[in-house]
Design a protein around this motif. Sequence first.
Motif, PDB file in Angstrom:
ATOM      1  N   LEU A   1       0.820  -1.208   0.000  1.00 10.91           N
ATOM      2  CA  LEU A   1       0.000   0.000   0.000  1.00 10.91           C
ATOM      3  C   LEU A   1       0.857   1.263   0.000  1.00 10.91           C
ATOM      4  CD1 LEU A   1      -2.763  -1.040   2.561  1.00 10.91           C
ATOM      5  CD2 LEU A   1      -2.905  -1.062   0.059  1.00 10.91           C
ATOM      6  N   VAL A   2       0.426   2.247  -0.777  1.00 10.08           N
ATOM      7  CA  VAL A   2       1.094   3.545  -0.830  1.00 10.08           C
ATOM      8  C   VAL A   2       0.044   4.643  -0.687  1.00 10.08           C
ATOM      9  CG1 VAL A   2       2.989   2.731  -2.274  1.00 10.08           C
ATOM     10  CG2 VAL A   2       0.923   3.634  -3.358  1.00 10.08           C
ATOM     11  N   TYR A   3       0.526   5.853  -0.443  1.00 11.16           N
ATOM     12  CA  TYR A   3      -0.363   7.009  -0.384  1.00 11.16           C
ATOM     13  C   TYR A   3      -0.538   7.602  -1.780  1.00 11.16           C
ATOM     14  CZ  TYR A   3       0.401   7.186   4.705  1.00 11.16           C
ATOM     15  OH  TYR A   3       0.447   6.899   6.048  1.00 11.16           O
ATOM     16  N   GLN A   4      -1.784   7.870  -2.148  1.00  7.15           N
ATOM     17  CA  GLN A   4      -2.058   8.666  -3.344  1.00  7.15           C
ATOM     18  C   GLN A   4      -2.452  10.050  -2.874  1.00  7.15           C
ATOM     19  OE1 GLN A   4      -4.703   7.024  -6.394  1.00  7.15           O
ATOM     20  NE2 GLN A   4      -5.627   9.051  -6.617  1.00  7.15           N
ATOM     21  N   LEU A   5      -1.827  11.086  -3.450  1.00  7.01           N
ATOM     22  CA  LEU A   5      -2.035  12.459  -3.006  1.00  7.01           C
ATOM     23  C   LEU A   5      -2.723  13.276  -4.092  1.00  7.01           C
ATOM     24  CD1 LEU A   5       1.610  13.037  -1.689  1.00  7.01           C
ATOM     25  CD2 LEU A   5      -0.302  11.978  -0.458  1.00  7.01           C
ATOM     26  N   ASP A   6      -3.384  14.334  -3.673  1.00  6.17           N
ATOM     27  CA  ASP A   6      -3.971  15.247  -4.657  1.00  6.17           C
ATOM     28  C   ASP A   6      -3.084  16.477  -4.834  1.00  6.17           C
ATOM     29  OD1 ASP A   6      -4.429  16.681  -2.325  1.00  6.17           O
ATOM     30  OD2 ASP A   6      -6.383  17.423  -2.987  1.00  6.17           O
ATOM     31  N   ALA A   7      -1.779  16.299  -4.688  1.00  5.94           N
ATOM     32  CA  ALA A   7      -0.808  17.375  -4.882  1.00  5.94           C
ATOM     33  C   ALA A   7       0.106  16.989  -6.040  1.00  5.94           C
ATOM     34  CB  ALA A   7       0.003  17.589  -3.609  1.00  5.94           C
ATOM     35  N   THR A   8       0.659  17.982  -6.723  1.00  4.21           N
ATOM     36  CA  THR A   8       1.446  17.716  -7.918  1.00  4.21           C
ATOM     37  C   THR A   8       2.935  17.726  -7.622  1.00  4.21           C
ATOM     38  OG1 THR A   8      -0.239  18.741  -9.305  1.00  4.21           O
ATOM     39  CG2 THR A   8       1.940  18.474 -10.269  1.00  4.21           C
ATOM     40  N   ALA A   9       3.604  16.617  -7.914  1.00  9.10           N
ATOM     41  CA  ALA A   9       5.061  16.546  -7.841  1.00  9.10           C
ATOM     42  C   ALA A   9       5.628  16.626  -9.258  1.00  9.10           C
ATOM     43  CB  ALA A   9       5.500  15.251  -7.169  1.00  9.10           C
ATOM     44  N   TYR A  10       6.874  17.037  -9.351  1.00  8.12           N
ATOM     45  CA  TYR A  10       7.545  17.184 -10.637  1.00  8.12           C
ATOM     46  C   TYR A  10       8.883  16.454 -10.601  1.00  8.12           C
ATOM     47  CZ  TYR A  10       4.163  20.913 -11.561  1.00  8.12           C
ATOM     48  OH  TYR A  10       3.004  21.623 -11.760  1.00  8.12           O
ATOM     49  N   PRO A  11       9.533  16.280 -11.770  1.00  3.62           N
ATOM     50  CA  PRO A  11      10.875  15.699 -11.760  1.00  3.62           C
ATOM     51  C   PRO A  11      11.784  16.485 -10.812  1.00  3.62           C
ATOM     52  CG  PRO A  11      10.052  15.868 -14.005  1.00  3.62           C
ATOM     53  CD  PRO A  11       9.056  16.573 -13.143  1.00  3.62           C
ATOM     54  N   GLY A  12      12.495  15.789  -9.963  1.00  7.59           N
ATOM     55  CA  GLY A  12      13.327  16.431  -8.957  1.00  7.59           C
ATOM     56  C   GLY A  12      12.730  16.332  -7.570  1.00  7.59           C
TER      57      GLY A  12
ATOM     58  N   ILE B   1      -1.730  13.940  -9.622  1.00  5.90           N
ATOM     59  CA  ILE B   1      -1.774  12.717  -8.806  1.00  5.90           C
ATOM     60  C   ILE B   1      -0.350  12.273  -8.515  1.00  5.90           C
ATOM     61  CG2 ILE B   1      -2.536  10.326  -8.685  1.00  5.90           C
ATOM     62  CD1 ILE B   1      -4.764  11.019 -10.643  1.00  5.90           C
ATOM     63  N   THR B   2      -0.011  12.252  -7.246  1.00  6.65           N
ATOM     64  CA  THR B   2       1.330  11.912  -6.814  1.00  6.65           C
ATOM     65  C   THR B   2       1.262  10.755  -5.834  1.00  6.65           C
ATOM     66  OG1 THR B   2       2.082  14.190  -7.123  1.00  6.65           O
ATOM     67  CG2 THR B   2       3.386  12.823  -5.631  1.00  6.65           C
TER      68      THR B   2
END
Length: 258
Positions: free
Chosen positions: A186-197, A234-235
């Motif tokens: 199981l992992v967390y799905q977030l409603d925040a945006t991650a980017y490369p880096g 989706i992160t």
Amino acid sequence: MRYIKMVLSAYLILYTNLAIADLADTIEKIKPAVVGIGVHTPSGRQKNSLNGSGFVIGNGQYVVTNHHVLPEDLDESILQQMAIFTGSGKNAKVRTADIVASSQLHDIAILKIHGGPLPAMQLADKGFRREGSYVAFTGFPIGAVLGLYPVSHRGIIASITPTIIPVDNAQQISIKMLKMLRNPYLVYQLDATAYPGNSGSALYDVSTGDVIGIINKVFVQESKEAVISKPSGITYAIPVKYLLALLQEHNIDYLKAN
């Protein structure tokens, strides 16, 4: 009924404002423990390359990041070394480090830095946080271009979901993916945006700053090139319980020094 809606709306605004205020204090507290992860090449034309993000834990001499952030090979002929980057902008400093533990399955790596200790973050307990909990992460999105300037994003835990990667057709399924399908975790799905880096950034509680997970991937809608211009929002993050298990397996003291 209208009065009740107004009261609920006012309460929601107040609660959100308090959460934002808490986050500002929390970011100020945890930023010194946020580091960049990369490679130092003293004899190279480009001496430093930034590959991802990480954070300091325990006694201030251990750094956590993602396994996939680590370089595949270090060229000893040009004295390449794992490195972490502290501070920000023109005040950034380089510290070399060694890889002391890693898990490809859970996408976690632990480095031990050379030199004195750095400010550290506190790890939360191994329990899952509830869906809807407010969270944030701080790292170096597109750091190779923008440089060492930490950026924070906030959101909520949208779901706790098995780590299964969606594919368009069967030809895209790899052996590694088949193994994960047999025993997904199981992992967390977030409603925040991650980017490369952002890979390797600490996912933390907005109020306490305690680390509850590690950012490790973002769902890409079209192609890797489109992740910047068309982010999905989706992160995913690896829960801290897997980090705690890896630390215990290698007898690494993860308790924050007072």
